[in-house]
Design a protein around this motif. Structure first.
Motif, PDB file in Angstrom:
ATOM      1  N   LYS A   1       0.813  -1.207   0.000  1.00  0.00           N
ATOM      2  CA  LYS A   1       0.000   0.000   0.000  1.00  0.00           C
ATOM      3  C   LYS A   1       0.852   1.264   0.000  1.00  0.00           C
ATOM      4  O   LYS A   1       0.348   2.358  -0.113  1.00  0.00           O
TER       5      LYS A   1
ATOM      6  N   ARG B   1     -16.081   1.641  -3.307  1.00  0.00           N
ATOM      7  CA  ARG B   1     -14.710   1.401  -3.801  1.00  0.00           C
ATOM      8  C   ARG B   1     -14.746   0.952  -5.254  1.00  0.00           C
ATOM      9  O   ARG B   1     -13.891   1.332  -6.048  1.00  0.00           O
TER      10      ARG B   1
ATOM     11  N   PHE C   1     -12.751   6.277  -0.811  1.00  0.00           N
ATOM     12  CA  PHE C   1     -12.181   4.939  -0.581  1.00  0.00           C
ATOM     13  C   PHE C   1     -12.408   4.462   0.848  1.00  0.00           C
ATOM     14  O   PHE C   1     -12.829   3.335   1.080  1.00  0.00           O
TER      15      PHE C   1
HETATM   16  P1  ATP Z   1      -9.741  -2.127   4.956  1.00  0.00           P
HETATM   17  O1  ATP Z   1      -8.593  -3.039   5.342  1.00  0.00           O
HETATM   18  O2  ATP Z   1      -9.471  -1.340   3.719  1.00  0.00           O
HETATM   19  O3  ATP Z   1     -10.261  -1.316   6.106  1.00  0.00           O
HETATM   20  P2  ATP Z   1     -11.466  -4.338   5.418  1.00  0.00           P
HETATM   21  O4  ATP Z   1     -10.597  -5.512   5.148  1.00  0.00           O
HETATM   22  O5  ATP Z   1     -11.741  -3.934   6.815  1.00  0.00           O
HETATM   23  O6  ATP Z   1     -10.955  -3.093   4.548  1.00  0.00           O
HETATM   24  P3  ATP Z   1     -13.862  -5.755   4.952  1.00  0.00           P
HETATM   25  O7  ATP Z   1     -14.281  -5.754   6.355  1.00  0.00           O
HETATM   26  O8  ATP Z   1     -13.342  -7.019   4.350  1.00  0.00           O
HETATM   27  O9  ATP Z   1     -12.843  -4.563   4.679  1.00  0.00           O
HETATM   28  O10 ATP Z   1     -15.091  -5.206   4.072  1.00  0.00           O
HETATM   29  C1  ATP Z   1     -15.386  -5.699   2.786  1.00  0.00           C
HETATM   30  C2  ATP Z   1     -15.368  -4.591   1.758  1.00  0.00           C
HETATM   31  O11 ATP Z   1     -16.140  -3.473   2.190  1.00  0.00           O
HETATM   32  C3  ATP Z   1     -13.990  -4.023   1.472  1.00  0.00           C
HETATM   33  O12 ATP Z   1     -13.291  -4.811   0.525  1.00  0.00           O
HETATM   34  C4  ATP Z   1     -14.334  -2.664   0.913  1.00  0.00           C
HETATM   35  O13 ATP Z   1     -14.627  -2.737  -0.473  1.00  0.00           O
HETATM   36  C5  ATP Z   1     -15.584  -2.278   1.667  1.00  0.00           C
HETATM   37  N1  ATP Z   1     -15.231  -1.361   2.771  1.00  0.00           N
HETATM   38  C6  ATP Z   1     -14.791  -1.695   3.998  1.00  0.00           C
HETATM   39  N2  ATP Z   1     -14.564  -0.594   4.740  1.00  0.00           N
HETATM   40  C7  ATP Z   1     -14.869   0.461   3.945  1.00  0.00           C
HETATM   41  C8  ATP Z   1     -14.841   1.881   4.132  1.00  0.00           C
HETATM   42  N3  ATP Z   1     -14.495   2.420   5.288  1.00  0.00           N
HETATM   43  N4  ATP Z   1     -15.219   2.673   3.097  1.00  0.00           N
HETATM   44  C9  ATP Z   1     -15.595   2.141   1.919  1.00  0.00           C
HETATM   45  N5  ATP Z   1     -15.644   0.816   1.687  1.00  0.00           N
HETATM   46  C10 ATP Z   1     -15.293  -0.021   2.684  1.00  0.00           C
END
Ligand code: ATP
Length: 553
Positions: free
Chosen positions: A176, A422, A301
């Motif tokens: 990242k 996203r 994002f």
């Molecule tokens: P990150 O590591 O970026 O915080 P995450 O691994 O916590 O993401 P997950 O809990 O797996 O995310 O959520 C599934 C999906 O939901 C993510 O792949 C992303 O596309 C979306 N998502 C999660 N958090 C957010 C956010 N704060 N804003 C926008 N989209 C989100």
């Protein structure tokens, strides 16, 4: 990338505002951090993405059904899911500027002095991996804390020679970080990286995770650069709280869901009881989720309110590995099919030590955004963890009885979990393009064009009369109305020079523009101009609807 990622993002954000894709939430009051509104074009784009997903993962399949669950659920759900206990991020606060930062998304950069470099270069592991390392230029010592998404910024901020970093390859854990070329993990969590300076020189840096660096250090705050001002990391729960009913006490406390998945698990038995679904089958849901993110960033994002599109696919434990691979690959291909370049997409399989304790396997589908390569969607084999937890906390039987094999078991779950916002941002970034198109006199003119996949384009066709007389507006209006009746989002425009009208549609990403001109009055043909190839051809006016339909579906 020819252009700096920040510049590209600035241009995209400006276009999104100017053309009504995305606005700041409550903008007239100065906005609110982490919340966004979609304008007239943005809402169509986002809806098309959701429709494409629903169409492809639910309607076209026999083994999938949908659900639409409430956002606020019985708080016991969040005890069972582990969100009340563990849904938290480590947070560091700067005592000087009061900024809160995600500790797990921060790294510390050191650029080495000659003496230190000597020791590093002698590390056999480094030498073996990068034979050219001894020849690297070494700057004077400096250190600065940065957030993972922002190595570029930190390098700027650090006093020293490096003013611009370039991304070469993305690598495992530090993928990242923009500007990190290659690194090798040593000393459990500390990494060495190469960063290219503006002058073309390469610098050797050490990238230290915050866990190692915070203890007793005087590292600078990434926001204000004050030293010795960062607190120890504290856990911060991401769930938004509210209350039901008139009394605000612990018995009425509820939470805005941080993911849509739990609504699916809670309804898994209802779906089995009310449909003819049999394992293997899946349930899909699109809906809002809320996370009180410590540091919302990178436009939409990382937002505090966002939409998810999630699938829980229930299968026999013995078949789980097969279904995991199936969904991981199918979801990756879905993005490519809708126009994301495969060279900008990455499938990153999680290492064993990265997996949640209940997960058997997990992969992130990542996209190369202008601000860095980041997760679009996660696909995980969650085993029988969720259903077992809900069985334990609710006391309700979650087993599945296979009436053919007479076997009773708790299904394993494969979860592809994507974010609508996203995905929308990725499709916007991918579509943004600057090129040239000839004006009315054939002279090349710079244009900005959003090259959306036709299935996702907010407006599919625009119809123009060349001039506002001689019956041309009436013919153009009829074509416009016919398109609308055929469920083709159409835009009618009779104002200004045709070249300007084309450019407006290019910015909106409209794949086809139809112009009614003098010749139309003679032979009932119109010109169709293709947004991407700029090719123009004449077709019969009454064939516009089938022509566009065929190309956008
Ligand atoms: P990150 O590591 O970026 O915080 P995450 O691994 O916590 O993401 P997950 O809990 O797996 O995310 O959520 C599934 C999906 O939901 C993510 O792949 C992303 O596309 C979306 N998502 C999660 N958090 C957010 C956010 N704060 N804003 C926008 N989209 C989100």
């Amino acid at each position: 990338m020819a252009e700096n990622g920040n510049e590209l993002m600035d241009k995209l954000v400006a276009l999104c505002k100017r053309r009504g894709f995305i606005f700041q939430s409550s903008e007239i009051y100065g906005g609110i951090n982490g919340f966004w509104d979609y304008g007239p074009l943005g809402v169509e784009l986002k809806r098309n993405i959701k429709d494409a997903w629903w169409e492809d993962v639910v309607r076209k399949r026999d083994d999938m059904v949908g659900l639409d669950c409430s956002i606020i659920m019985n708080p016991k759900v969040w005890e069972a899911s582990g969100h009340l206990g563990g849904f938290s991020d480590p947070m560091v606060t700067c005592k000087e500027c009061k900024k809160h930062l995600r500790a797990d998304k921060m790294f510390f950069l050191h650029v080495f002095n000659d003496e230190q470099k000597e020791a590093l270069v002698n590390a056999t592991e480094v030498r073996a991996k990068y034979p050219a390392i001894a020849a690297l230029t070494v700057a004077t010592i400096m250190d600065a804390a940065v957030e993972a998404d922002d190595v570029n910024g930190a390098v700027h901020a650090a006093p020293g020679a490096i003013s611009e970093a370039a991304v070469k390859h993305n690598v495992s854990d530090l993928r990242k970080c923009k500007g990190v070329d290659a690194w090798v993990a040593l000393d459990g969590g500390t990494s060495y990286a190469r960063i290219e300076g503006k002058s073309g020189k390469w610098y050797l840096v050490i990238v230290e995770s915050v866990k190692l660096a915070l203890s007793g250090s005087d590292r600078a705050c990434p926001a204000c650069h004050a030293r010795n001002t960062l607190t120890e990391a504290r856990q911060f729960n991401l769930m938004f709280e509210s209350w039901t009913g008139a009394m605000q006490d612990s018995s009425s406390k509820v939470y805005l869901r941080p993911e849509t998945a739990q609504g699916i698990f809670c309804n898994y038995k209802n779906v089995l009881d009310t449909t003819r679904m049999k394992v293997p089958f899946g349930i899909a849901q699109i809906g809002k989720s809320f996370r009180n993110e410590i540091n919302p960033r990178n436009y939409t994002f990382r937002s505090r309110e966002f939409e998810q599109m999630e699938i829980e696919f229930f299968c026999h434990p013995k078949e789980a590995d097969k279904w995991y691979e199936y969904w991981r690959d199918a979801r990756f291909q879905w993005y490519i099919g809708l126009g994301l370049q495969s060279s900008k997409l990455r499938l990153r399989n999680h290492e064993k030590d990265e997996l949640a304790f209940y997960a058997r396997s997990c992969a992130d589908i990542e996209y190369e955004f202008p601000f860095g390569t980041s997760e679009l969607e996660g696909v995980a084999n969650r085993t029988d963890y969720d259903l077992t937890q809900h069985q334990k906390f609710s006391g309700k039987d979650m087993t599945y009885f296979d009436d053919q094999t007479k076997e009773k078991f708790i299904p394993y779950v494969i979860e592809p979990s994507g974010g609508v916002d996203r995905a929308t941002l990725a499709f916007l970034c991918e579509a943004y393009c600057e090129d040239t198109a000839p004006d009315e006199n054939g002279a090349p003119q710079a244009r900005t064009v959003m090259k959306f996949h036709p299935r996702l384009a907010p407006v599919k066709v625009a119809v123009f009369p060349l001039v506002k007389k001689e019956g041309m507006p009436e013919i153009a209006q009829k074509i416009h109305q016919d398109c609308k009746k055929a469920s083709l989002p159409s835009f009618y425009d009779e104002k200004g020079a045709v070249g300007r009208r084309y450019r407006r549609q290019d910015e909106a990403g409209t794949p086809f523009c139809i112009t009614v001109d003098g010749q139309t009055l003679q032979d009932q043909t119109v010109t169709v101009r293709d947004r991407d190839s700029l090719r123009q051809e004449r077709i019969a006016a009454d064939k516009v609807v089938p022509y566009v339909k065929e190309r956008v579906s």
